[in-house]
Write a protein that holds these residues in place. Structure first.
Motif, mmCIF file in Angstrom:
data_model
loop_
_atom_site.group_PDB
_atom_site.id
_atom_site.type_symbol
_atom_site.label_atom_id
_atom_site.label_comp_id
_atom_site.label_asym_id
_atom_site.label_seq_id
_atom_site.Cartn_x
_atom_site.Cartn_y
_atom_site.Cartn_z
ATOM 1 N N HIS A 18 77.614 -26.053 54.914
ATOM 2 C CA HIS A 18 77.604 -26.757 56.289
ATOM 3 C C HIS A 18 78.361 -27.074 57.057
ATOM 4 C CE1 HIS A 18 75.572 -27.036 60.521
ATOM 5 N NE2 HIS A 18 75.017 -25.792 60.521
ATOM 6 N N ASP A 19 79.416 -27.333 58.037
ATOM 7 C CA ASP A 19 80.295 -28.019 58.066
ATOM 8 C C ASP A 19 79.702 -29.732 59.530
ATOM 9 O OD1 ASP A 19 80.380 -26.476 60.804
ATOM 10 O OD2 ASP A 19 82.635 -25.605 60.495
ATOM 11 N N GLY A 20 78.229 -29.305 59.976
ATOM 12 C CA GLY A 20 78.008 -30.328 60.782
ATOM 13 C C GLY A 20 78.001 -29.338 62.398
ATOM 14 N N LEU A 182 68.977 -27.372 59.353
ATOM 15 C CA LEU A 182 68.413 -27.997 60.280
ATOM 16 C C LEU A 182 68.872 -29.210 59.744
ATOM 17 C CD1 LEU A 182 65.330 -28.700 60.276
ATOM 18 C CD2 LEU A 182 64.517 -27.746 58.792
ATOM 19 N N ALA A 183 68.896 -29.319 58.264
ATOM 20 C CA ALA A 183 69.453 -31.273 57.980
ATOM 21 C C ALA A 183 70.161 -31.198 58.249
ATOM 22 C CB ALA A 183 69.702 -30.545 56.236
ATOM 23 N N ALA A 188 72.113 -35.225 62.567
ATOM 24 C CA ALA A 188 72.857 -35.759 63.810
ATOM 25 C C ALA A 188 72.831 -36.633 64.548
ATOM 26 C CB ALA A 188 73.505 -33.980 64.061
ATOM 27 N N ALA A 189 70.401 -36.155 64.496
ATOM 28 C CA ALA A 189 70.087 -36.703 65.433
ATOM 29 C C ALA A 189 69.893 -38.438 65.237
ATOM 30 C CB ALA A 189 68.491 -35.698 65.472
#
Length: 218
Positions: A18-20, A182-183, A188-189
């Motif tokens: 996942h690249d964000g 999800l991670a 990001a939060a």
């Protein structure tokens, strides 16, 4: 950000990158007896699909279960090894949480249940796809039937026991794509993800034989 996510807490051997922003590569194979054999080739496969090298990974995310001892520790030990080798953080995510996230249910409550073998399930209840209401537990389906009566359910454990979970549906097994998404969302939060500590919930199947004879040197 480049997250390498993996999970071996269920029969699925699943890996994703996942690249964000999005999942850029993923692989899942269902084989409860070959976690150790399949995991590293799956990592190689998703890296090749994304056209990236392992040293591009900035963090590792691993499913912490609950799950059977033998399968679960394969993913956790591999994640720890990658973290040490690359010098990057390793985050844990409850496998049931990733299944709930993949279910994409806006309003609950609902149940996530995976197969714990021994005619038991690992399970928890959720208010929605991102909010767990109860701690993960392991029980026989009949023992929790009243507590989950009338609730929709997802996961292989729910599908195995339709008398207890009559409204069960897919996803059956966890996917690393959901785990990674999800991670990434939580990071990001600004949330702090837990350490990668296993949720075994019970002792391993392998036991020291009773009346074991200890031999001591003369």
């Amino acid at each position: 950000m480049l997250l390498l996510a993996l999970d071996t807490a269920t029969p699925a051997v699943t890996v994703a990158l996942h690249d964000g922003t999005d999942v850029i590569a993923s692989s899942s194979q269902v084989d409860a007896r070959r976690h150790g054999e399949l995991l590293l080739p799956a990592v190689d496969r998703v890296l090749a699909e994304a056209g990236l090298r392992l040293d591009a990974v900035t963090a590792v995310v691993v499913g912490t279960g609950p799950g059977p001892y033998t399968g679960l520790r394969v993913g956790l030990m591999t994640a720890d090894t990658f973290g040490l080798a690359l010098g990057v953080p390793v985050h844990g995510v409850c496998t049931l949480d990733a299944l709930a996230y993949a279910a994409d249910i806006d309003k609950g409550p609902f149940v996530v249940a995976t197969d714990a073998r021994r005619k038991e399930v690992y399970w928890a209840t959720y208010a929605d796809s991102r909010t767990r209401l109860t701690d993960p537990a392991v029980d026989r389906p009949a023992e929790i039937a009243e507590r989950v009566a009338g609730l929709p359910a997802v996961g292989a454990g729910a599908l195995l026991y339709p008398d207890t979970f009559p409204s069960a549906h897919e996803p059956e097994h966890v996917s690393a794509a959901a785990l990674a998404a999800l991670a990434a969302e939580r990071l990001a939060a600004g949330e702090e993800l837990p350490a990668p500590r296993p949720l075994y919930l019970r002792r391993p199947d392998a036991q020291v034989p009773k009346n074991y004879k200890v031999v001591t040197p003369k």
